[in-house]
Design an enzyme around this catalytic site. Sequence first.
Site, PDB file in Angstrom:
ATOM      1  N   GLU A  13     -42.954-113.339 -44.385  1.00 10.66           N
ATOM      2  CA  GLU A  13     -41.621-113.774 -44.008  1.00 10.66           C
ATOM      3  C   GLU A  13     -41.496-115.290 -44.034  1.00 10.66           C
ATOM      4  O   GLU A  13     -42.404-116.012 -43.602  1.00 10.66           O
ATOM      5  CB  GLU A  13     -41.288-113.254 -42.603  1.00 10.66           C
ATOM      6  CG  GLU A  13     -41.247-111.739 -42.521  1.00 10.66           C
ATOM      7  CD  GLU A  13     -40.861-111.229 -41.141  1.00 10.66           C
ATOM      8  OE1 GLU A  13     -40.826-110.005 -40.972  1.00 10.66           O
ATOM      9  OE2 GLU A  13     -40.589-112.055 -40.239  1.00 10.66           O
ATOM     10  N   GLU A  45     -32.856-109.686 -46.208  1.00  9.42           N
ATOM     11  CA  GLU A  45     -32.483-108.768 -45.131  1.00  9.42           C
ATOM     12  C   GLU A  45     -31.315-109.300 -44.323  1.00  9.42           C
ATOM     13  O   GLU A  45     -31.351-110.424 -43.798  1.00  9.42           O
ATOM     14  CB  GLU A  45     -33.676-108.506 -44.202  1.00  9.42           C
ATOM     15  CG  GLU A  45     -33.349-107.531 -43.087  1.00  9.42           C
ATOM     16  CD  GLU A  45     -34.558-107.051 -42.306  1.00  9.42           C
ATOM     17  OE1 GLU A  45     -34.370-106.276 -41.347  1.00  9.42           O
ATOM     18  OE2 GLU A  45     -35.691-107.443 -42.664  1.00  9.42           O
ATOM     19  N   LYS A  72     -46.475-109.019 -48.556  1.00 13.60           N
ATOM     20  CA  LYS A  72     -45.170-109.608 -48.267  1.00 13.60           C
ATOM     21  C   LYS A  72     -45.286-110.454 -47.009  1.00 13.60           C
ATOM     22  O   LYS A  72     -45.930-110.039 -46.037  1.00 13.60           O
ATOM     23  CB  LYS A  72     -44.098-108.534 -48.076  1.00 13.60           C
ATOM     24  CG  LYS A  72     -42.703-109.110 -47.757  1.00 13.60           C
ATOM     25  CD  LYS A  72     -41.634-108.045 -47.810  1.00 13.60           C
ATOM     26  CE  LYS A  72     -41.677-107.085 -46.662  1.00 13.60           C
ATOM     27  NZ  LYS A  72     -41.367-107.738 -45.344  1.00 13.60           N
ATOM     28  N   ASP A 132     -44.544-103.890 -41.448  1.00 12.22           N
ATOM     29  CA  ASP A 132     -45.013-104.059 -40.072  1.00 12.22           C
ATOM     30  C   ASP A 132     -44.091-103.350 -39.089  1.00 12.22           C
ATOM     31  O   ASP A 132     -44.387-103.272 -37.894  1.00 12.22           O
ATOM     32  CB  ASP A 132     -45.200-105.535 -39.718  1.00 12.22           C
ATOM     33  CG  ASP A 132     -43.947-106.371 -39.929  1.00 12.22           C
ATOM     34  OD1 ASP A 132     -42.891-105.807 -40.291  1.00 12.22           O
ATOM     35  OD2 ASP A 132     -44.024-107.608 -39.737  1.00 12.22           O
ATOM     36  N   SER A 133     -42.992-102.793 -39.599  1.00  8.78           N
ATOM     37  CA  SER A 133     -42.141-101.925 -38.791  1.00  8.78           C
ATOM     38  C   SER A 133     -42.914-100.715 -38.293  1.00  8.78           C
ATOM     39  O   SER A 133     -42.457-100.010 -37.384  1.00  8.78           O
ATOM     40  CB  SER A 133     -40.922-101.471 -39.602  1.00  8.78           C
ATOM     41  OG  SER A 133     -41.313-100.964 -40.864  1.00  8.78           O
TER      42      SER A 133
END
Length: 263
Positions: free
Chosen positions: A113, A180, A111, A43-44
């Site tokens: 979070e 991360e 993925k 999503d970056s």
Amino acid sequence: MKGILDFARARRDGRPIGMVTSYDAWSARLAAQAGVDCLLVGDSVAMVVHGFADTLHATPEMMVAHTAAVRRGAPELFVVADMPFLTFRKGPETALDVAGALMRAGASAVKLEGVRGHERTVEQLVGSGIPVMGHLGLTPQSVHQLGGYRVQGRSAEDAARLLEDARTLQALGAFALVLECVPEQLATDATEALAIPTIGIGSGPRTSGQVLVLHDLLGLSDEFRPRFARRYLEGHALVRDALQRYVTDVREARFPAREEVLC
């Protein structure tokens, strides 16, 4: 890598996993040719490609379009697509709709979070045949709650919480876990505590693999230089200089040359 069993095999054999982000067909094709193990449609993309200030602006439609482009560029690679902000917090039904759209677009897995508050969603996704990669530590979708882009898990309490969350994700069926921006020792502890592979970013060298944003490792930005992202190319300067040479050649009537004229 072609499936989640390849991740398990790499973890078992102690072979580090090399992962990079990709948002389009051309970069996916280059990554495949370079021997990258798997691609992350992160999503970056909202920041790197679309110019937003954070990842919260990524939408399902945006992620689906970029996932489809990456799949067309690298039909043979394992592709992980990020679940956009809040899509997995609205309950299993919404999460399944979004994950299904990403899988149909070409994702091999999704993925998401964190884990607390959406355990049932993770379980439902896995139970529905959708491979899930977890993501703990610095979770960019929670940047406002975290108080900025900072290392996570520094205190003993926070480290214990992360380890507990990692074990929970594994128990729910996640096949791998991104860590991360956590301290190196915590990333090591998590890697040793889990049977599934860990993929580090800014978390030291002792995870099961590494992931970097493609634009960071290629040095395509002259402003954002995260310390953990090694630059393998000064891409910003190279691309800028090439464009400057092109403009100069056009303005001075050196392009096109006679041999570049079709007829």
